[in-house]
Design an enzyme around this catalytic site. Structure first.
Site, PDB file in Angstrom:
ATOM      1  N   TYR A  32     -38.882  89.266  64.451  1.00 16.69           N
ATOM      2  CA  TYR A  32     -38.669  87.855  64.110  1.00 16.69           C
ATOM      3  C   TYR A  32     -39.945  87.064  64.331  1.00 16.69           C
ATOM      4  CZ  TYR A  32     -38.598  86.398  69.020  1.00 16.69           C
ATOM      5  OH  TYR A  32     -38.955  86.108  70.302  1.00 16.69           O
ATOM      6  N   ARG A  51     -48.651  87.982  61.893  1.00 18.30           N
ATOM      7  CA  ARG A  51     -48.027  88.716  63.021  1.00 18.30           C
ATOM      8  C   ARG A  51     -46.708  89.354  62.582  1.00 18.30           C
ATOM      9  NH1 ARG A  51     -46.943  85.511  68.517  1.00 18.30           N
ATOM     10  NH2 ARG A  51     -45.313  84.586  67.223  1.00 18.30           N
ATOM     11  N   ARG A  99     -23.885 103.857  61.299  1.00 20.75           N
ATOM     12  CA  ARG A  99     -24.565 103.843  62.598  1.00 20.75           C
ATOM     13  C   ARG A  99     -25.095 105.227  62.953  1.00 20.75           C
ATOM     14  NH1 ARG A  99     -23.867 104.677  68.022  1.00 20.75           N
ATOM     15  NH2 ARG A  99     -25.014 103.240  69.366  1.00 20.75           N
ATOM     16  N   LYS A 145     -42.925  91.860  68.047  1.00 22.62           N
ATOM     17  CA  LYS A 145     -42.011  90.741  68.303  1.00 22.62           C
ATOM     18  C   LYS A 145     -40.595  91.163  67.924  1.00 22.62           C
ATOM     19  CE  LYS A 145     -42.079  85.681  68.040  1.00 22.62           C
ATOM     20  NZ  LYS A 145     -41.706  85.500  69.437  1.00 22.62           N
ATOM     21  N   GLU A 177     -46.297  87.790  81.290  1.00 18.29           N
ATOM     22  CA  GLU A 177     -46.213  86.545  80.512  1.00 18.29           C
ATOM     23  C   GLU A 177     -44.955  85.791  80.904  1.00 18.29           C
ATOM     24  OE1 GLU A 177     -46.044  87.588  76.282  1.00 18.29           O
ATOM     25  OE2 GLU A 177     -45.026  89.443  76.780  1.00 18.29           O
ATOM     26  N   LEU A 201     -47.118  89.882  74.161  1.00 19.45           N
ATOM     27  CA  LEU A 201     -47.138  89.418  72.778  1.00 19.45           C
ATOM     28  C   LEU A 201     -48.447  88.664  72.529  1.00 19.45           C
ATOM     29  CD1 LEU A 201     -45.334  89.159  70.200  1.00 19.45           C
ATOM     30  CD2 LEU A 201     -44.915  86.820  70.953  1.00 19.45           C
TER      31      LEU A 201
HETATM   32  N1  PMP Z   1     -44.686  85.831  74.903  1.00 18.93           N
HETATM   33  C1  PMP Z   1     -43.386  85.987  74.594  1.00 18.93           C
HETATM   34  C2  PMP Z   1     -42.606  87.073  75.270  1.00 18.93           C
HETATM   35  C3  PMP Z   1     -42.767  85.141  73.662  1.00 18.93           C
HETATM   36  O1  PMP Z   1     -41.462  85.305  73.337  1.00 18.93           O
HETATM   37  C4  PMP Z   1     -43.514  84.103  73.069  1.00 18.93           C
HETATM   38  C5  PMP Z   1     -42.869  83.146  72.105  1.00 18.93           C
HETATM   39  N2  PMP Z   1     -42.755  83.695  70.838  1.00 18.93           N
HETATM   40  C6  PMP Z   1     -44.874  83.976  73.415  1.00 18.93           C
HETATM   41  C7  PMP Z   1     -45.420  84.860  74.332  1.00 18.93           C
HETATM   42  C8  PMP Z   1     -45.747  82.912  72.796  1.00 18.93           C
HETATM   43  O2  PMP Z   1     -46.042  83.253  71.479  1.00 18.93           O
HETATM   44  P1  PMP Z   1     -46.329  82.109  70.400  1.00 18.93           P
HETATM   45  O3  PMP Z   1     -47.455  81.277  70.960  1.00 18.93           O
HETATM   46  O4  PMP Z   1     -46.734  82.840  69.178  1.00 18.93           O
HETATM   47  O5  PMP Z   1     -45.067  81.339  70.252  1.00 18.93           O
END
Ligand code: PMP
Length: 284
Positions: A32, A51, A99, A145, A177, A201
């Site tokens: 997503y 991305r 499935r 993602k 993060e 991410l």
């Molecule tokens: N890390 C994670 C785990 C996230 O879910 C997000 C939000 N998408 C981010 C970092 C920040 O990414 P972005 O700046 O692209 O929203």
């Protein structure tokens, strides 16, 4: 009436339905994106769609739409739903099949998108947020993602139960993060964030903030930092597409520095807002 987009059609959200055999539902087999809407326009949609392509390629889901097609349908959702500030969410799953864990022989991806209002320029959290630390129990490919986010669901629920706005995830005391954000600290006037790898991410906001810091002459270092360093930091902040830059004033109930938003953080937030306003300004 809120309108979403599902597999090529704009439909009322209440009528949008997917099969119980969708692999996104059964296995979390999908990816997503979330992009901000500012001044009624998509912000950095091009970077989000790059991305998305990377996430799709990493799990071998064929790409269904070009970046231009995605941008057109996302902007149409913004317009149809009358969004000035907010976000567009889009998701692609491997599709509907009996499935079975391995990929189906022939399957069409399920794609959908929806738009929501959210206050971005006047976000009350810009006065300072609290973080709650949790062990990072996620898989080893956090650069994808993925919609499989049970670990973040549990982390953010633990944060909420503790009265905090966001989780701060760590492995043995080393920060990875935020629950849905990139984590940063300021130490000796230098902005620190973890380097890109499979461990986090690649935040789009992270990239932009690194660029803005360079333009503002704020020194930056990409290296991992510890929870102890967070507790002793001059400033702590998080970034994400729909929160922009938010100052952190408490971690696990402990005040960071003097407990008010830091000056470097607020300079970066202001610079981020100014850039967003410039990029989304409509020519008369
Ligand atoms: N890390 C994670 C785990 C996230 O879910 C997000 C939000 N998408 C981010 C970092 C920040 O990414 P972005 O700046 O692209 O929203």
């Amino acid at each position: 009436m809120a309108i979403c987009w599902l597999n090529g059609q704009f439909v009322p959200e209440a009528q949008a339905q997917v099969s119980i055999f969708d692999r996104g539902l059964l296995f979390g087999d999908g990816v997503y994106e979330v992009a901000a809407v500012f001044g009624g326009r998509l912000l950095d949609a091009d970077r989000h769609l790059v991305r998305l392509e990377r996430s799709l390629a990493a799990i071998a889901i064929p790409s269904t739409h070009s970046a231009a097609e995605w941008v057109a349908l996302m902007q149409s959702l913004v317009d149809q739903n009358g969004i000035d500030e907010g976000l567009v969410y889009l998701q692609v799953t491997r599709g509907v099949a009996e499935r079975d864990f391995a990929f189906p022989a022939s399957v069409t991806p399920t794609c959908f998108a929806y738009a929501r209002k959210k206050a971005l320029s006047g976000d009350p959290h810009a006065h300072g947020i609290a973080l709650h630390t949790v062990a990072d129990i996620r898989w080893a490919r956090r650069d994808i993602k993925s919609v499989a986010m049970l670990a973040q669901v549990l982390a953010k629920q633990a944060a909420k139960a503790a009265g905090a706005y966001e989780a701060l995830m760590h492995e043995d005391g080393v920060v990875t993060e935020g629950g849905s954000s990139t984590a940063w600290i300021v130490q000796h006037g230098t902005l620190l964030t973890r380097p890109l790898s499979h461990d986090i991410l690649a935040g789009i906001t992270r990239d932009v903030v690194l660029e803005l810091a360079a333009q503002a002459g704020i020194p930056t270092v990409e290296r991992a930092f510890t929870l102890n360093e967070v507790r002793q930091a001059e400033e702590c902040l998080i970034t994400s597409a729909t929160s922009f830059v938010l100052p952190v004033t408490r971690v696990d109930g402990q005040v960071i520095a003097d407990g008010v938003p830091g000056p470097i953080t607020m300079r970066l937030r202001d610079a981020y807002l100014a850039r967003a306003a410039t990029l989304t300004a409509r020519s008369a």
